[in-house]
Write a protein that holds these residues in place. Structure first.
Motif, PDB file in Angstrom:
ATOM      1  N   ASN A 172       0.854  -1.194   0.000  1.00  0.00           N
ATOM      2  CA  ASN A 172       0.000   0.000   0.000  1.00  0.00           C
ATOM      3  C   ASN A 172       0.882   1.233   0.000  1.00  0.00           C
ATOM      4  OD1 ASN A 172      -2.340  -1.581   0.171  1.00  0.00           O
ATOM      5  ND2 ASN A 172      -2.282  -1.592   2.399  1.00  0.00           N
ATOM      6  N   ASP A 173       0.731   2.088  -1.002  1.00  0.00           N
ATOM      7  CA  ASP A 173       1.602   3.251  -1.128  1.00  0.00           C
ATOM      8  C   ASP A 173       1.477   4.228   0.031  1.00  0.00           C
ATOM      9  OD1 ASP A 173       3.127   2.955  -3.600  1.00  0.00           O
ATOM     10  OD2 ASP A 173       1.192   3.019  -4.616  1.00  0.00           O
ATOM     11  N   GLU A 174       0.332   4.249   0.706  1.00  0.00           N
ATOM     12  CA  GLU A 174       0.153   5.190   1.808  1.00  0.00           C
ATOM     13  C   GLU A 174       0.778   4.700   3.108  1.00  0.00           C
ATOM     14  OE1 GLU A 174      -3.640   2.638   1.794  1.00  0.00           O
ATOM     15  OE2 GLU A 174      -2.137   3.386   0.372  1.00  0.00           O
ATOM     16  N   GLU A 175       1.321   3.478   3.124  1.00  0.00           N
ATOM     17  CA  GLU A 175       1.862   2.894   4.351  1.00  0.00           C
ATOM     18  C   GLU A 175       3.341   2.547   4.250  1.00  0.00           C
ATOM     19  OE1 GLU A 175      -0.595  -0.483   5.057  1.00  0.00           O
ATOM     20  OE2 GLU A 175      -2.322   0.693   5.707  1.00  0.00           O
ATOM     21  N   VAL A 176       4.032   3.071   3.274  1.00  0.00           N
ATOM     22  CA  VAL A 176       5.423   2.678   3.046  1.00  0.00           C
ATOM     23  C   VAL A 176       6.307   3.017   4.246  1.00  0.00           C
ATOM     24  CG1 VAL A 176       7.425   2.896   1.541  1.00  0.00           C
ATOM     25  CG2 VAL A 176       5.123   3.017   0.560  1.00  0.00           C
ATOM     26  N   VAL A 177       6.294   4.273   4.649  1.00  0.00           N
ATOM     27  CA  VAL A 177       7.172   4.701   5.747  1.00  0.00           C
ATOM     28  C   VAL A 177       6.776   4.063   7.076  1.00  0.00           C
ATOM     29  CG1 VAL A 177       8.037   6.686   7.029  1.00  0.00           C
ATOM     30  CG2 VAL A 177       7.839   6.804   4.533  1.00  0.00           C
ATOM     31  N   PRO A 178       5.484   3.997   7.414  1.00  0.00           N
ATOM     32  CA  PRO A 178       5.138   3.293   8.648  1.00  0.00           C
ATOM     33  C   PRO A 178       5.635   1.845   8.672  1.00  0.00           C
ATOM     34  CG  PRO A 178       3.274   4.588   7.905  1.00  0.00           C
ATOM     35  CD  PRO A 178       4.308   4.668   6.818  1.00  0.00           C
ATOM     36  N   LEU A 179       5.475   1.141   7.562  1.00  0.00           N
ATOM     37  CA  LEU A 179       5.906  -0.255   7.538  1.00  0.00           C
ATOM     38  C   LEU A 179       7.430  -0.365   7.593  1.00  0.00           C
ATOM     39  CD1 LEU A 179       4.597  -3.080   7.363  1.00  0.00           C
ATOM     40  CD2 LEU A 179       5.074  -3.040   4.923  1.00  0.00           C
ATOM     41  N   MET A 180       8.118   0.524   6.903  1.00  0.00           N
ATOM     42  CA  MET A 180       9.575   0.483   6.923  1.00  0.00           C
ATOM     43  C   MET A 180      10.123   0.865   8.293  1.00  0.00           C
ATOM     44  SD  MET A 180      10.684   1.785   3.097  1.00  0.00           S
ATOM     45  CE  MET A 180      12.401   1.287   3.306  1.00  0.00           C
ATOM     46  N   SER A 181       9.395   1.688   9.038  1.00  0.00           N
ATOM     47  CA  SER A 181       9.842   2.041  10.389  1.00  0.00           C
ATOM     48  C   SER A 181       9.809   0.835  11.321  1.00  0.00           C
ATOM     49  CB  SER A 181       8.985   3.169  10.962  1.00  0.00           C
ATOM     50  OG  SER A 181       7.695   2.710  11.326  1.00  0.00           O
ATOM     51  N   LEU A 182       9.001  -0.160  10.959  1.00  0.00           N
ATOM     52  CA  LEU A 182       8.923  -1.393  11.745  1.00  0.00           C
ATOM     53  C   LEU A 182       9.963  -2.428  11.315  1.00  0.00           C
ATOM     54  CD1 LEU A 182       5.033  -1.810  11.796  1.00  0.00           C
ATOM     55  CD2 LEU A 182       6.485  -1.216  13.748  1.00  0.00           C
ATOM     56  N   GLY A 183      10.611  -2.164  10.175  1.00  0.00           N
ATOM     57  CA  GLY A 183      11.609  -3.097   9.680  1.00  0.00           C
ATOM     58  C   GLY A 183      11.386  -3.569   8.263  1.00  0.00           C
ATOM     59  N   GLY A 184      10.343  -3.056   7.602  1.00  0.00           N
ATOM     60  CA  GLY A 184      10.131  -3.390   6.197  1.00  0.00           C
ATOM     61  C   GLY A 184      11.276  -2.887   5.332  1.00  0.00           C
ATOM     62  N   VAL A 185      11.444  -3.506   4.170  1.00  0.00           N
ATOM     63  CA  VAL A 185      12.602  -3.177   3.328  1.00  0.00           C
ATOM     64  C   VAL A 185      12.244  -2.403   2.068  1.00  0.00           C
ATOM     65  CG1 VAL A 185      13.968  -5.108   4.184  1.00  0.00           C
ATOM     66  CG2 VAL A 185      12.526  -5.434   2.159  1.00  0.00           C
ATOM     67  N   GLY A 186      10.962  -2.098   1.876  1.00  0.00           N
ATOM     68  CA  GLY A 186      10.611  -1.336   0.687  1.00  0.00           C
ATOM     69  C   GLY A 186       9.149  -1.446   0.344  1.00  0.00           C
ATOM     70  N   VAL A 187       8.853  -1.176  -0.915  1.00  0.00           N
ATOM     71  CA  VAL A 187       7.469  -1.142  -1.384  1.00  0.00           C
ATOM     72  C   VAL A 187       7.400  -1.769  -2.771  1.00  0.00           C
ATOM     73  CG1 VAL A 187       7.735   1.179  -2.398  1.00  0.00           C
ATOM     74  CG2 VAL A 187       5.447   0.353  -1.818  1.00  0.00           C
ATOM     75  N   ILE A 188       6.283  -2.412  -3.044  1.00  0.00           N
ATOM     76  CA  ILE A 188       5.912  -2.781  -4.413  1.00  0.00           C
ATOM     77  C   ILE A 188       4.766  -1.847  -4.757  1.00  0.00           C
ATOM     78  CG2 ILE A 188       4.995  -4.603  -5.905  1.00  0.00           C
ATOM     79  CD1 ILE A 188       6.562  -6.615  -4.186  1.00  0.00           C
ATOM     80  N   SER A 189       5.037  -0.894  -5.633  1.00  0.00           N
ATOM     81  CA  SER A 189       4.309   0.370  -5.673  1.00  0.00           C
ATOM     82  C   SER A 189       3.543   0.614  -6.972  1.00  0.00           C
ATOM     83  CB  SER A 189       5.322   1.508  -5.466  1.00  0.00           C
ATOM     84  OG  SER A 189       4.728   2.766  -5.667  1.00  0.00           O
ATOM     85  N   VAL A 190       2.340   1.160  -6.819  1.00  0.00           N
ATOM     86  CA  VAL A 190       1.593   1.727  -7.937  1.00  0.00           C
ATOM     87  C   VAL A 190       2.077   3.153  -8.207  1.00  0.00           C
ATOM     88  CG1 VAL A 190      -0.699   2.407  -8.757  1.00  0.00           C
ATOM     89  CG2 VAL A 190      -0.408   0.274  -7.471  1.00  0.00           C
ATOM     90  N   LEU A 191       2.261   3.916  -7.140  1.00  0.00           N
ATOM     91  CA  LEU A 191       2.726   5.306  -7.245  1.00  0.00           C
ATOM     92  C   LEU A 191       3.992   5.427  -8.088  1.00  0.00           C
ATOM     93  CD1 LEU A 191       2.684   8.316  -6.260  1.00  0.00           C
ATOM     94  CD2 LEU A 191       4.000   7.535  -4.266  1.00  0.00           C
ATOM     95  N   ALA A 192       4.881   4.457  -7.980  1.00  0.00           N
ATOM     96  CA  ALA A 192       6.161   4.521  -8.696  1.00  0.00           C
ATOM     97  C   ALA A 192       6.000   4.524 -10.208  1.00  0.00           C
ATOM     98  CB  ALA A 192       7.062   3.362  -8.277  1.00  0.00           C
ATOM     99  N   ASN A 193       4.844   4.128 -10.718  1.00  0.00           N
ATOM    100  CA  ASN A 193       4.621   4.212 -12.160  1.00  0.00           C
ATOM    101  C   ASN A 193       4.751   5.639 -12.673  1.00  0.00           C
ATOM    102  OD1 ASN A 193       3.573   1.616 -13.678  1.00  0.00           O
ATOM    103  ND2 ASN A 193       2.740   1.501 -11.594  1.00  0.00           N
ATOM    104  N   ILE A 194       4.336   6.611 -11.843  1.00  0.00           N
ATOM    105  CA  ILE A 194       4.361   8.006 -12.298  1.00  0.00           C
ATOM    106  C   ILE A 194       5.298   8.880 -11.475  1.00  0.00           C
ATOM    107  CG2 ILE A 194       2.079   7.924 -13.351  1.00  0.00           C
ATOM    108  CD1 ILE A 194       1.073   9.426 -10.783  1.00  0.00           C
ATOM    109  N   ALA A 195       5.718   8.393 -10.331  1.00  0.00           N
ATOM    110  CA  ALA A 195       6.646   9.146  -9.478  1.00  0.00           C
ATOM    111  C   ALA A 195       7.780   8.224  -9.028  1.00  0.00           C
ATOM    112  CB  ALA A 195       5.918   9.738  -8.282  1.00  0.00           C
ATOM    113  N   PRO A 196       8.518   7.642  -9.971  1.00  0.00           N
ATOM    114  CA  PRO A 196       9.548   6.678  -9.592  1.00  0.00           C
ATOM    115  C   PRO A 196      10.686   7.283  -8.790  1.00  0.00           C
ATOM    116  CG  PRO A 196       9.647   7.161 -11.942  1.00  0.00           C
ATOM    117  CD  PRO A 196       8.387   7.773 -11.438  1.00  0.00           C
ATOM    118  N   ARG A 197      11.109   8.478  -9.140  1.00  0.00           N
ATOM    119  CA  ARG A 197      12.229   9.104  -8.445  1.00  0.00           C
ATOM    120  C   ARG A 197      11.848   9.412  -6.992  1.00  0.00           C
ATOM    121  NH1 ARG A 197      17.382   8.894  -9.056  1.00  0.00           N
ATOM    122  NH2 ARG A 197      17.044   9.097 -11.298  1.00  0.00           N
TER     123      ARG A 197
END
Length: 296
Positions: free
Chosen positions: A189-214
């Motif tokens: 979920n693109d809206e939860e990337v930072v919360p999940l990574m703060s718990l130890g997640g390693v990244g995102v599989i993203s829809v948002l990155a299609n148009i905002a990859p950088r």
């Protein structure tokens, strides 16, 4: 070692008006993603409209993506199915083409038990040697991988290494990472990337990155570096755009957004239909406000 860390794009599949795959535009999208810093490409997932592809077409798109990327970044092939034998066959074929890893969704519609999920993912893992990322998205599949089930699979199958968590349940994700330190957790979920990574997640599989990859790559890179203040700013700034990208079922809005960006994303395949005028206008405004400019 993780298949990838950071931003993996769940890449859309462009079509011609007759519904066939537009491979020329697909190549442009792949090159755009690599140039903009995307850390991995996930091909033939939900956003790629794999559900409306024949098995032959599905694997042609997977092979084309692998060949085009040519090992510059990892390619993760979506090979999940509600039929275990189909998932096994697709996974074996993707491995033969050189996929770096597989993304396998829980069986949809069948609504497997936890015992059934263990048997399903174990069968796929036993058939291939490359890494597998499980995809847990109960809102679409009607089936949820419990934390203990995911932990059991990682413990007993060495090539099951990660999970794409699209449950929206951060408490369950925290429980999973508590009981299984060896699993790589990616936000689905693109809206939860930072919360999940703060718990130890390693990244995102993203829809948002299609148009905002950088920006998506930078958000993840900051989080991985421990700069959660910087990552949080990007996450919060992106809230209106993410909301617009999910104003209708994915990938309806993102294909419009890709077109707005200057690519020929083409039509959606039925039963998905064109975005409404109201949501299209909201989407364009959100893109403008986030600073996304049309590619010339």
């Amino acid at each position: 070692m993780a298949v990838f860390k950071g931003s993996g794009v769940a890449i859309a599949t462009p079509f011609y008006e007759d519904g066939s795959v537009n491979y020329e535009e697909f190549d442009r999208l792949i090159e755009f993603q690599i140039a903009e810093g995307t850390d991995a490409i996930i091909v033939c997932g939900t956003t790629g409209e794999a559900a409306t592809m024949s098995e032959e077409e599905h694997m042609q798109v997977v092979k084309h993506c692998i060949d085009k990327v040519a090992h510059r970044i990892p390619v993760i092939a979506g090979t999940g199915s509600n039929c275990t034998m189909t998932a096994v066959n697709l996974s074996k074929e993707a491995e033969s083409y050189g996929a770096d890893a597989l993304l396998c969704v829980t069986p949809y519609y069948n609504k497997a038990t936890q015992e059934g999920l263990i048997a399903h993912f174990s069968a796929i893992a036993d058939a291939v040697s490359i890494p597998i990322i499980m995809y847990n998205v109960p809102s679409r599949t009607g089936c949820n991988i419990q934390p203990a089930t995911a932990a059991y699979l990682v413990e007993h199958k060495k090539n099951i290494v990660g999970i794409k968590d699209a449950t929206g349940n951060l408490a369950a994700a925290a429980e999973l990472m508590h009981i299984c330190s060896d699993i790589d957790v990616y936000s689905g979920n693109d809206e939860e990337v930072v919360p999940l990574m703060s718990l130890g997640g390693v990244g995102v599989i993203s829809v948002l990155a299609n148009i905002a990859p950088r920006q998506t790559h930078e958000m993840c890179a900051l989080a991985l570096a421990g700069d959660f203040a910087g990552a949080r700013k990007i996450q919060l700034d992106a809230v209106p755009l993410i909301k617009a990208l999910f104003s209708e079922v994915n990938p309806i809005p993102v294909k419009q957004a890709i077109t707005n960006l200057g690519f020929n994303a083409g039509p959606l395949r039925l039963p998905l239909t064109k975005i409404s005028d109201e949501h299209a206008a909201q989407l364009q405004k959100a893109m403008d406000d986030f600073g996304i400019k049309k590619i010339s």
